[in-house]
Enzyme design. Sequence first.
Site, PDB file in Angstrom:
ATOM      1  N   ARG A 202       1.976  10.328  -6.341  1.00 54.38           N
ATOM      2  CA  ARG A 202       2.707   9.227  -5.668  1.00 54.38           C
ATOM      3  C   ARG A 202       4.223   9.367  -5.869  1.00 54.38           C
ATOM      4  NH1 ARG A 202      -1.876   8.968  -4.249  1.00 54.38           N
ATOM      5  NH2 ARG A 202      -3.121   7.090  -3.886  1.00 54.38           N
TER       6      ARG A 202
ATOM      7  N   SER B 174      -2.677   0.024  -2.629  1.00 52.65           N
ATOM      8  CA  SER B 174      -2.495  -0.125  -4.078  1.00 52.65           C
ATOM      9  C   SER B 174      -1.077  -0.609  -4.346  1.00 52.65           C
ATOM     10  CB  SER B 174      -2.682   1.215  -4.794  1.00 52.65           C
ATOM     11  OG  SER B 174      -3.962   1.725  -4.577  1.00 52.65           O
TER      12      SER B 174
ATOM     13  N   GLU C 161       3.833   0.817  -7.097  1.00 50.21           N
ATOM     14  CA  GLU C 161       3.819   1.940  -6.149  1.00 50.21           C
ATOM     15  C   GLU C 161       4.598   1.580  -4.888  1.00 50.21           C
ATOM     16  OE1 GLU C 161      -0.055   3.873  -4.685  1.00 50.21           O
ATOM     17  OE2 GLU C 161       0.907   3.242  -2.834  1.00 50.21           O
TER      18      GLU C 161
HETATM   19  P1  FAD Z   1       6.678   2.597   5.391  1.00 56.17           P
HETATM   20  O1  FAD Z   1       6.016   1.494   4.646  1.00 56.17           O
HETATM   21  O2  FAD Z   1       7.256   2.299   6.725  1.00 56.17           O
HETATM   22  O3  FAD Z   1       7.806   3.234   4.459  1.00 56.17           O
HETATM   23  C1  FAD Z   1       7.524   3.531   3.110  1.00 56.17           C
HETATM   24  C2  FAD Z   1       8.796   4.085   2.452  1.00 56.17           C
HETATM   25  O4  FAD Z   1       9.124   5.347   3.037  1.00 56.17           O
HETATM   26  C3  FAD Z   1      10.025   3.201   2.667  1.00 56.17           C
HETATM   27  O5  FAD Z   1      10.825   3.296   1.520  1.00 56.17           O
HETATM   28  C4  FAD Z   1      10.705   3.839   3.868  1.00 56.17           C
HETATM   29  O6  FAD Z   1      12.107   3.580   3.910  1.00 56.17           O
HETATM   30  C5  FAD Z   1      10.418   5.315   3.639  1.00 56.17           C
HETATM   31  N1  FAD Z   1      10.293   6.077   4.898  1.00 56.17           N
HETATM   32  C6  FAD Z   1       9.441   5.810   5.911  1.00 56.17           C
HETATM   33  N2  FAD Z   1       9.571   6.728   6.880  1.00 56.17           N
HETATM   34  C7  FAD Z   1      10.526   7.585   6.474  1.00 56.17           C
HETATM   35  C8  FAD Z   1      11.125   8.738   7.057  1.00 56.17           C
HETATM   36  N3  FAD Z   1      10.769   9.186   8.251  1.00 56.17           N
HETATM   37  N4  FAD Z   1      12.110   9.371   6.358  1.00 56.17           N
HETATM   38  C9  FAD Z   1      12.497   8.930   5.128  1.00 56.17           C
HETATM   39  N5  FAD Z   1      11.963   7.848   4.540  1.00 56.17           N
HETATM   40  C10 FAD Z   1      11.000   7.169   5.194  1.00 56.17           C
HETATM   41  N6  FAD Z   1      -1.234   5.452   0.269  1.00 56.17           N
HETATM   42  C11 FAD Z   1      -1.813   6.539  -0.293  1.00 56.17           C
HETATM   43  O7  FAD Z   1      -1.105   7.452  -0.756  1.00 56.17           O
HETATM   44  N7  FAD Z   1      -3.166   6.646  -0.380  1.00 56.17           N
HETATM   45  C12 FAD Z   1      -4.002   5.703   0.097  1.00 56.17           C
HETATM   46  O8  FAD Z   1      -5.215   5.849   0.003  1.00 56.17           O
HETATM   47  C13 FAD Z   1      -3.423   4.557   0.708  1.00 56.17           C
HETATM   48  N8  FAD Z   1      -4.211   3.572   1.189  1.00 56.17           N
HETATM   49  C14 FAD Z   1      -3.647   2.459   1.756  1.00 56.17           C
HETATM   50  C15 FAD Z   1      -4.505   1.469   2.259  1.00 56.17           C
HETATM   51  C16 FAD Z   1      -3.975   0.338   2.858  1.00 56.17           C
HETATM   52  C17 FAD Z   1      -4.911  -0.717   3.397  1.00 56.17           C
HETATM   53  C18 FAD Z   1      -2.563   0.206   2.976  1.00 56.17           C
HETATM   54  C19 FAD Z   1      -1.986  -0.993   3.668  1.00 56.17           C
HETATM   55  C20 FAD Z   1      -1.715   1.178   2.469  1.00 56.17           C
HETATM   56  C21 FAD Z   1      -2.254   2.323   1.850  1.00 56.17           C
HETATM   57  N9  FAD Z   1      -1.439   3.344   1.324  1.00 56.17           N
HETATM   58  C22 FAD Z   1      -2.003   4.458   0.775  1.00 56.17           C
HETATM   59  C23 FAD Z   1       0.025   3.216   1.344  1.00 56.17           C
HETATM   60  C24 FAD Z   1       0.677   3.672   2.677  1.00 56.17           C
HETATM   61  O9  FAD Z   1      -0.262   3.687   3.718  1.00 56.17           O
HETATM   62  C25 FAD Z   1       1.304   5.053   2.565  1.00 56.17           C
HETATM   63  O10 FAD Z   1       2.268   5.075   1.544  1.00 56.17           O
HETATM   64  C26 FAD Z   1       1.961   5.502   3.872  1.00 56.17           C
HETATM   65  O11 FAD Z   1       2.386   6.840   3.781  1.00 56.17           O
HETATM   66  C27 FAD Z   1       3.157   4.626   4.262  1.00 56.17           C
HETATM   67  O12 FAD Z   1       3.535   4.982   5.574  1.00 56.17           O
HETATM   68  P2  FAD Z   1       4.427   4.013   6.454  1.00 56.17           P
HETATM   69  O13 FAD Z   1       4.808   4.782   7.682  1.00 56.17           O
HETATM   70  O14 FAD Z   1       3.743   2.737   6.678  1.00 56.17           O
HETATM   71  O15 FAD Z   1       5.678   3.840   5.499  1.00 56.17           O
HETATM   72  N1  EPU Z   2     -11.962  -0.200 -10.420  1.00 59.71           N
HETATM   73  C1  EPU Z   2     -12.366  -1.346 -11.067  1.00 59.71           C
HETATM   74  N2  EPU Z   2     -12.001  -2.545 -10.532  1.00 59.71           N
HETATM   75  C2  EPU Z   2     -11.255  -2.647  -9.403  1.00 59.71           C
HETATM   76  C3  EPU Z   2     -10.816  -1.469  -8.759  1.00 59.71           C
HETATM   77  C4  EPU Z   2     -11.188  -0.237  -9.289  1.00 59.71           C
HETATM   78  O1  EPU Z   2     -13.043  -1.291 -12.083  1.00 59.71           O
HETATM   79  O2  EPU Z   2     -10.994  -3.763  -8.978  1.00 59.71           O
HETATM   80  C5  EPU Z   2     -12.396   1.097 -10.955  1.00 59.71           C
HETATM   81  C6  EPU Z   2     -13.441   1.739 -10.036  1.00 59.71           C
HETATM   82  O3  EPU Z   2     -14.728   1.286 -10.324  1.00 59.71           O
HETATM   83  C7  EPU Z   2     -13.265   3.208 -10.326  1.00 59.71           C
HETATM   84  C8  EPU Z   2     -11.783   3.329 -10.635  1.00 59.71           C
HETATM   85  O4  EPU Z   2     -11.322   2.018 -10.967  1.00 59.71           O
HETATM   86  O5  EPU Z   2     -13.991   3.569 -11.466  1.00 59.71           O
HETATM   87  C9  EPU Z   2     -10.971   3.903  -9.482  1.00 59.71           C
HETATM   88  O6  EPU Z   2     -11.152   3.087  -8.338  1.00 59.71           O
HETATM   89  P1  EPU Z   2     -11.032   3.654  -6.823  1.00 59.71           P
HETATM   90  O7  EPU Z   2     -11.830   4.901  -6.682  1.00 59.71           O
HETATM   91  O8  EPU Z   2     -11.291   2.524  -5.909  1.00 59.71           O
HETATM   92  O9  EPU Z   2      -9.554   4.132  -6.679  1.00 59.71           O
HETATM   93  P2  EPU Z   2      -8.191   3.596  -7.264  1.00 59.71           P
HETATM   94  O10 EPU Z   2      -7.830   4.446  -8.440  1.00 59.71           O
HETATM   95  O11 EPU Z   2      -8.222   2.127  -7.479  1.00 59.71           O
HETATM   96  C10 EPU Z   2      -6.781   5.290  -5.897  1.00 59.71           C
HETATM   97  C11 EPU Z   2      -5.552   5.266  -5.071  1.00 59.71           C
HETATM   98  C12 EPU Z   2      -5.864   4.799  -3.667  1.00 59.71           C
HETATM   99  C13 EPU Z   2      -6.868   5.773  -3.052  1.00 59.71           C
HETATM  100  C14 EPU Z   2      -8.124   5.790  -3.920  1.00 59.71           C
HETATM  101  C15 EPU Z   2      -9.119   6.823  -3.452  1.00 59.71           C
HETATM  102  C16 EPU Z   2      -3.661   4.920  -6.539  1.00 59.71           C
HETATM  103  C17 EPU Z   2      -2.613   3.984  -7.023  1.00 59.71           C
HETATM  104  N3  EPU Z   2      -4.545   4.421  -5.659  1.00 59.71           N
HETATM  105  O12 EPU Z   2      -7.215   3.951  -6.046  1.00 59.71           O
HETATM  106  O13 EPU Z   2      -4.661   4.849  -2.896  1.00 59.71           O
HETATM  107  O14 EPU Z   2      -7.213   5.388  -1.741  1.00 59.71           O
HETATM  108  O15 EPU Z   2      -7.757   6.123  -5.280  1.00 59.71           O
HETATM  109  O16 EPU Z   2      -8.645   8.095  -3.761  1.00 59.71           O
HETATM  110  O17 EPU Z   2      -3.662   6.075  -6.940  1.00 59.71           O
HETATM  111  C18 EPU Z   2      -2.759   3.583  -2.262  1.00 59.71           C
HETATM  112  O18 EPU Z   2      -2.076   4.416  -2.858  1.00 59.71           O
HETATM  113  O19 EPU Z   2      -2.240   2.618  -1.631  1.00 59.71           O
HETATM  114  C19 EPU Z   2      -4.207   3.691  -2.288  1.00 59.71           C
HETATM  115  C20 EPU Z   2      -5.030   2.794  -1.721  1.00 59.71           C
END
Ligand code: FAD
Ligand code: EPU
Length: 339
Positions: free
Chosen positions: A164, A239, A335
């Site tokens: 991240r 997250s 994050e």
């Molecule tokens: P924005 O929110 O628009 O921007 C994020 C940051 O990047 C800001 O600081 C912005 O200024 C900067 N930025 C955006 N575009 C540019 C650009 N072109 N050049 C320079 N800077 C820029 N993230 C994960 O890593 N793994 C996950 O599994 C994951 N799951 C998610 C699930 C949900 C339901 C949600 C809502 C979010 C999740 N995220 C996850 C977080 C998010 O989706 C990612 O970080 C994604 O890459 C953000 O993209 P965005 O275009 O919405 O960025």
């Molecule tokens: N867990 C709990 N309670 C909760 C949530 C999770 O006990 O409420 C436990 C789960 O049971 C599991 C462990 O925590 O043993 C990990 O949970 P999970 O696999 O759901 O993933 P996470 O670590 O909570 C991360 C990323 C997610 C990504 C998933 C899948 C980060 C900060 N988050 O979540 O990314 O989708 O793994 O790879 O690393 C994001 O960055 O926005 C994001 C959603």
Amino acid sequence: MPLLRHADLQPYNTFGIAAKAEAFARFTTADELRGLLAAPELSVMPRLVLGGGSNILFTRDFDGLVLLNEVPGIEVVREDADHVNVKAGAGVVWHDLVLHAVAQGWGGIENLSLIPGKVGAAPMQNIGAYGVELKDAFVSLEALRISDGAIITFGLSECAFGYRESFFKREGKDRFIILNVSLKLTKRDHIIRTAYGDIQGELARMGVTQPTIKDVSAAVIAIRSSKLPDPKVLGNAGSFFKNPVVESTIAERIKLDHPNAPVYPAGEGHSKLAAGWLIEQCGWKGKRLDHCGVHEKQALVLVNHGGATGSEIWDLSDQVMRSVRERFGVELEREVNVV
Ligand code: FAD
Ligand code: EPU
């Protein structure tokens, strides 16, 4: 595109926070972007680039220019029998790129299915899920340097990707605007990654024994849909915190009291803890404080139940951090990008 004044940012952030931008404009090319950055009345303003707004929390109005990235296009730039190099415009929706790759039979990013947001933000925090990170398929990106409008190419090592983390989230913050990202994907002999989380369980439920990249994508979509809230229904930014990396002695101490605590190896002498588990143990899961709360199925996700301000969500995150610190002696790090 016309320049908007005092623009409403609520439709442009998945937390659904009401905030205003002093000025707001879209760009689809580097030249349009250069024009906006050089415009006399705009050149002195602070700037903020937005993609899908899915990793940002507005705690105040943005007293500057918000630039909505809409750079289009998916293009094959190199191809041989085994691999394809694909260049995607920063404004392409990330999941559309994944679906395109999966439909063409190109492997490498299927585990990153359904991550919201746009391609241009993917390198910002080196998006990751289900055992894969952007860096695993990354070749290079082009970014516009704000100071002089030059287009700079960044290779893998220059992006300094970590968990991240990247150069763009740290030293490069507010200095570069990413315009496109190039990835190397496989055309055959795909490495199918199913070790993480419940992918294998989900594939078994689907009746799949020899998974293809399409199956892995479908499994990841099913798992994510079952536990992560859809921002169209419940405002959130995924997250809210990172999973903390701590010295292994701390993880071992936690394991003594809680043998089932999830702990992952994180390099020599270090372990990664599951922040969601720590937060749940502190009793926060499903808790609601007025307009905001902690998601009932994933304690790592803070949610806007409707009408929450960014400050309310910030205060909630502070309280969660304090609980985890007091109970486990572990410091959580946010994050989400906070404005
Ligand atoms: P924005 O929110 O628009 O921007 C994020 C940051 O990047 C800001 O600081 C912005 O200024 C900067 N930025 C955006 N575009 C540019 C650009 N072109 N050049 C320079 N800077 C820029 N993230 C994960 O890593 N793994 C996950 O599994 C994951 N799951 C998610 C699930 C949900 C339901 C949600 C809502 C979010 C999740 N995220 C996850 C977080 C998010 O989706 C990612 O970080 C994604 O890459 C953000 O993209 P965005 O275009 O919405 O960025
Ligand atoms: N867990 C709990 N309670 C909760 C949530 C999770 O006990 O409420 C436990 C789960 O049971 C599991 C462990 O925590 O043993 C990990 O949970 P999970 O696999 O759901 O993933 P996470 O670590 O909570 C991360 C990323 C997610 C990504 C998933 C899948 C980060 C900060 N988050 O979540 O990314 O989708 O793994 O790879 O690393 C994001 O960055 O926005 C994001 C959603």
